[in-house]
Design an enzyme around this catalytic site. Structure first.
Site, PDB file in Angstrom:
ATOM      1  N   ASP A   1       0.869  -1.167   0.000  1.00  0.00           N
ATOM      2  CA  ASP A   1       0.000   0.000   0.000  1.00  0.00           C
ATOM      3  C   ASP A   1       0.916   1.231   0.000  1.00  0.00           C
ATOM      4  OD1 ASP A   1      -2.273   1.725   0.535  1.00  0.00           O
ATOM      5  OD2 ASP A   1      -1.506   1.832   2.576  1.00  0.00           O
TER       6      ASP A   1
ATOM      7  N   ASP B   1      -1.656  -0.948   6.009  1.00  0.00           N
ATOM      8  CA  ASP B   1      -1.936  -0.458   7.363  1.00  0.00           C
ATOM      9  C   ASP B   1      -3.384  -0.043   7.572  1.00  0.00           C
ATOM     10  OD1 ASP B   1      -1.756   3.017   7.495  1.00  0.00           O
ATOM     11  OD2 ASP B   1      -1.552   1.896   5.641  1.00  0.00           O
TER      12      ASP B   1
ATOM     13  N   ASP C   1      -7.027  -1.732   3.264  1.00  0.00           N
ATOM     14  CA  ASP C   1      -6.069  -2.780   2.904  1.00  0.00           C
ATOM     15  C   ASP C   1      -6.474  -4.151   3.439  1.00  0.00           C
ATOM     16  OD1 ASP C   1      -4.321  -0.886   1.723  1.00  0.00           O
ATOM     17  OD2 ASP C   1      -3.529  -0.372   3.699  1.00  0.00           O
TER      18      ASP C   1
END
Length: 650
Positions: free
Chosen positions: A352, A547, A551
């Site tokens: 990410d 995080d 996600d």
């Protein structure tokens, strides 16, 4: 073990507080401490006593007479009790024949044909290998659950200027607690006053104490240094990093590597085959090949010993537990042993962007004044106009003004326009600050924005009734360790990909800075899951690092999901299988390297164990193998694979 540690910690804290029952506490604590000592070291003590009795019987054969048999028998009982009990319980309750029962029968068979010393040696070495295996498990649990013995119980709260100790459960968000030098920090919170160094190794894995001052984040379960800190409570105990780690540890202890589950299924039918072949060796050779009954019985007992899959069974768990323990000391928390092994075959790592490769917080990078304005003038007015807004862009501008110690004022009137910006009346003038599209003409945008936007920056425009007076560019800065981590992954032959919901232009700038190979931008959470599936088809096993809440589906869908521990959302932490407790991306290649080392050690162990079993069985059937050599060869190979696994503790 965890439960015992938890009870131990609570009992100790309770004993410190309870002054009315002082006389009873030491006795109770002593009993519990004794039980814990026996649980931790019982198998090693039993193996040692068993070995001493065997040595006594062997050295004293000439003067002990028939008493040597009593020494051997006692060695059998002491050394073999734990494993025999384990095997019998598995047989009684689960109708399962395991390696423990096989060893019990082999030792009894050796004694039955008069080989007391060999049978006792078998029990002793088997007990010693069990003690080593228990050591690796306990070491892993100690490293994974170090916080359990540090569980905060009370806090020193300040109410109306007075200091009071209260149970942690009574604290509320926004309460302020005082932590004196050398005390444990009882809550996740923010320092509002004071300066100190905090040892937070138990949470983040950092070996060096970290300096904490006003505005710094602190974690429950960490240890304050030489200064006093006043801390505002940000999260309740059940939501704290401490509690999340405890939950993850408990999950980790319930998980078993898939290879270990396969071995245990293999063990059940393999033991039955060994017992069946042992029975055939007892009866068929005397009838078919003119072996004597005593020779057939001897070879059958040797076969039962050398064919036992002890070394195969011990090839995996000690290695995996040692790897989990190693990782825990570095701030890598594995939710289960299977995820250590899964990291051995990773072909691609997907990241990410926001909060993972970057800090997840905008910072002002450029102030561009227009007309006759100065940089400081633009920044001061912008901070004043944004002082009533909670938007991340507004907060970043205010922080920048505070860093420059500017006198930020309050506007007289404030109107927010969602998705565009704000209109403000201040100092007798009308102002606007917001998206350039809302304020600038197309020609002005084409002239002023391309350079800033090509660098992946977010731009806001400040204007009054006379027109635009300045531009402010902001950017989410890349983590300092991101480039090093990605370079390390590339050296390991692993492809890197960025999966982000952000704009492609911004994503590509960050990817270039970090060194990421491929970028997929403007993705919704379900699009990230689809991207993970596509990567699996192309590269094989996939790691996803993230995080945020968005996600979580991708973390759950990847071969191994890795969450940022300190910055990560609760949902991300729940969905991931590995947690980077100190948010240090440099630990990512370390985790994969640890997984590869673990896979390599397990393969070494299995090949060695199976070869040894094959060689010992072949020697016994075609040439004859003395029982002492069979015991040493079989149990020696078991000890060697366990010791080879324990190398991963380093």
């Amino acid at each position: 073990m965890l439960q015992e540690l938890k009870m131990e910690s609570r009992a100790t804290m309770s004993a410190m507080r309870d002054t009315t029952s002082e006389k009873n506490v030491p006795k109770n604590e002593s009993q519990k401490g004794g039980n814990l000592f026996l649980q931790t070291h019982g198998e090693a003590i039993a193996a040692g006593v068993s070995g001493a009795l065997i040595l006594l019987a062997w050295l004293g054969q000439s003067w002990l007479g028939s008493l040597d048999v009593i020494c051997y028998l006692t060695a059998y009982v002491i050394g073999g009790f734990a494993k025999a009990r384990e095997g019998l319980l598995a047989f009684i309750h689960e109708k399962k024949l395991d390696v423990n029962l096989l060893m019990l029968l082999a030792a009894a068979g050796a004694a039955g044909i008069g080989y007391w010393l060999e049978g006792a040696l078998l029990i002793f070495i088997f007990a010693l290998s069990g003690a080593l295996e228990a050591y690796s498990e306990q070491k892993s649990r100690r490293d994974l659950s170090a916080l359990m013995s540090m569980k905060p119980e009370t806090a020193r709260i300040i109410i109306g200027g007075k200091e009071r100790r209260v149970p942690i459960e009574q604290l509320k968000v926004e309460d302020q607690v005082l932590v004196k030098p050398g005390e444990q920090i009882p809550v996740d919170g923010t320092v509002v006053r004071g300066m100190s160094e905090v040892n937070q190794a138990a949470i983040t894995g950092e070996s060096v104490p970290v300096e904490k001052g006003k505005g710094a984040e602190v974690f429950a379960g960490t240890l304050n240094g030489t200064g006093s800190l006043m801390i505002r409570v940000d999260r309740l105990l059940e939501e704290s990093t401490f509690s999340r780690i405890v939950r993850l540890v408990q999950e980790a202890e319930e998980q078993q590597p898939s290879a270990q589950r396969t071995i245990e299924r293999f063990e059940g039918w393999y033991v039955k085959v060994v017992l069946a072949v042992t029975a055939l060796l007892l009866f068929l050779p005397p009838l078919l090949f003119s072996w004597s009954w005593s020779d057939a019985g001897y070879r059958a007992m040797v076969f039962m010993v050398v064919a036992s899959p002890c070394a195969v069974v011990a090839s995996i768990m000690p290695a995996v537990l040692a790897a989990m323990s190693n990782g825990a000391r570095k701030g890598l928390l594995f939710k289960g042993g299977s995820y250590v092994q899964a990291l051995a075959d990773i072909g691609v790592v997907a990241f990410d962007k926001t909060g993972t490769l970057t800090h997840g917080e905008l910072a002002v990078t450029d102030v561009v004044p227009l007309r006759d304005w100065s940089k400081d003038g633009v920044l001061k007015v912008a901070a004043t106009l944004e002082s009533l807004s909670e938007h991340p862009i507004a907060q970043a501008i205010i922080r920048k003004a505070q860093e420059k110690e500017m006198d930020v004022q309050r506007p007289e009137h404030f109107d927010s326009y969602t998705g565009r910006g704000v209109k403000v009346r201040w100092n007798g003038r009308h102002w606007r600050i917001g998206k350039p599209e809302w304020i600038l003409s197309p020609d002005e945008r084409d002239q002023l924005l391309p350079t800033l936007e090509s660098e992946g920056k977010t731009v806001v425009c400040l204007a009054n009734e006379n027109g635009p007076v300045g531009l402010i560019a902001l950017k989410d800065t890349i983590r300092t360790e991101a480039q090093m981590a990605i370079q390390a992954l590339k050296k390991m032959g692993i492809t890197t990909v960025m999966l982000t919901g952000d704009r492609r232009q911004t994503a590509e700038v960050i990817a270039r800075q970090a060194g990421v190979d491929h970028v997929r931008a403007e993705l919704l959470p379900e699009s990230k899951v689809q991207a993970i599936r596509e990567l699996e088809k192309t590269y094989g096993s996939v790691v996803m690092v993230g995080d945020g809440v968005n996600d979580a589906p991708a973390l759950a869908g990847a071969t191994v999901g890795i969450a940022m521990g300190a910055a990560g959302s609760d949902v991300a932490l729940e969905s991931a299988q590995v947690v980077l407790m100190n948010d240090d991306l440099n630990n990512l290649p370390k985790a994969i390297a640890l997984g590869k080392r673990t896979g390599s050690v397990i393969r070494q162990n299995l090949v060695f164990a199976l070869l040894m079993i094959g060689v010992l069985i072949g020697t016994n059937l075609f040439q004859g193998l003395p029982l002492p050599m069979g015991v040493v060869g079989h149990e020696g190979s078991t000890l060697l694979v366990i010791l080879n696994g324990l190398r991963l503790l380093r």
